[in-house]
Design an enzyme around this catalytic site. Structure first.
Site, PDB file in Angstrom:
ATOM      1  N   SER A  18      27.673  44.345 -13.298  1.00  0.00           N
ATOM      2  CA  SER A  18      28.496  45.474 -12.851  1.00  0.00           C
ATOM      3  C   SER A  18      29.741  44.722 -12.103  1.00  0.00           C
ATOM      4  CB  SER A  18      27.600  46.333 -11.867  1.00  0.00           C
ATOM      5  OG  SER A  18      27.331  45.819 -10.969  1.00  0.00           O
ATOM      6  N   VAL A  67      19.092  35.803  -7.511  1.00  0.00           N
ATOM      7  CA  VAL A  67      19.860  34.687  -6.972  1.00  0.00           C
ATOM      8  C   VAL A  67      19.177  33.975  -5.665  1.00  0.00           C
ATOM      9  CG1 VAL A  67      21.979  35.002  -7.895  1.00  0.00           C
ATOM     10  CG2 VAL A  67      21.252  36.238  -5.494  1.00  0.00           C
ATOM     11  N   TYR A 160      26.914  42.168   6.459  1.00  0.00           N
ATOM     12  CA  TYR A 160      27.802  41.998   5.458  1.00  0.00           C
ATOM     13  C   TYR A 160      28.945  41.047   5.803  1.00  0.00           C
ATOM     14  CZ  TYR A 160      30.761  42.622   1.460  1.00  0.00           C
ATOM     15  OH  TYR A 160      31.476  42.424   0.221  1.00  0.00           O
ATOM     16  N   LYS A 164      29.914  37.022   4.533  1.00  0.00           N
ATOM     17  CA  LYS A 164      30.853  36.525   3.565  1.00  0.00           C
ATOM     18  C   LYS A 164      31.682  35.760   4.342  1.00  0.00           C
ATOM     19  CE  LYS A 164      30.242  39.249   0.058  1.00  0.00           C
ATOM     20  NZ  LYS A 164      30.108  38.529  -1.299  1.00  0.00           N
TER      21      LYS A 164
END
Length: 254
Positions: A18, A67, A160, A164
């Site tokens: 996606s 993952v 988040y 990152k």
């Protein structure tokens, strides 16, 4: 221009079912690569990714797993190389997001994001690199985020953002470790993008706010991440390693 072509290359894309991962998997095939498409077995879009790659006349290998599981990743690379040839390109796009005020965030939510976005990406990188060391080198492209550069106004996503930021610095660290063995490692940091998450009707008001706060006054299309990915995957970026390309319509400039 031939330097942007990926003919004869075998690529692996995580999160290929996606959004940005799907677009990049198809884009690498358009540039000439055969592509291993890795996603969770429950991914509804994985079949579409494979169908669109095969329609381009390229090979698409369906690979499933998580993952967060290094054994899944190792098995995926082994299957890909057995069916399509030596791994030379990898794009790590698998990731998740959620939102909680930091003071109320369940530690399980923190851990899930960090395990997927950061630790899972690290596991992906090193499984890919181990294969590339024996293949004469290659290029790894990590999908980070402008949220690794800024704290997004109005969004409660400390987990988040920090995951990152870690991806971007991990990219630089791995680049310096692996460059003498022919493996380049770079990152792309997208801004607000029209991924399935941002197309939901319930976030329409927020989506307009994101556009209003972007100098280019819109969100990115997922296909706009293909060019940067092909650049980093190809000979066109042969002297680039440890780079983090922000593709955000100018958002971090304000």
């Amino acid at each position: 221009m031939d330097m942007f072509r990926l003919d004869g290359q075998t690529a692996l894309v995580t999160g290929a079912g996606s959004g940005i991962g799907q677009a990049i998997a198809i884009g690498l095939a358009e540039a000439g690569a055969d592509v291993g498409c890795f996603s969770r077995a429950t991914s509804a879009g994985l079949a579409e990714t494979i169908e669109r790659i095969e329609a381009l006349g390229r090979r698409a290998i369906r690979l499933t797993g998580s993952v967060t599981d290094e054994q899944d990743l190792t098995a995926a690379v082994e299957t890909l190389e057995a069916e399509a040839g030596p791994l030379t390109v990898a794009v790590n796009s698998a990731g998740i997001a959620s939102a909680y005020p930091a003071e109320d965030m369940p530690i399980e939510a923190w851990q899930q994001v960090v395990d997927t976005n950061y630790t899972g990406l690290f596991k992906s990188c090193r499984v890919e690199a181990r294969a590339m060391f024996g293949n004469g080198g290659g290029s790894i492209v990590n999908i980070s985020s402008m949220s690794g550069w800024i704290a997004n106004r109005g969004l409660t996503q400390a987990h988040y953002n920090s995951s990152k930021a870690a991806v971007s610095h991990l990219t630089r660290s791995l680049a310096t470790e692996w460059c003498d063995r022919g493996v380049r490692v770079n990152a792309i940091s997208p801004g607000y993008t029209l991924s399935p998450m941002n197309k939901r009707p319930e976030v329409a008001t927020q989506r307009q706010q994101f556009a209003d706060e972007t100098p280019m006054q819109r969100l990115a299309e997922v296909e706009e991440m293909i060019g940067p990915a092909v650049f980093f995957a190809s000979r066109a970026s042969s002297f680039c390693t440890g780079s983090d390309l922000v593709v955000d319509g100018g958002f971090v400039c304000w």
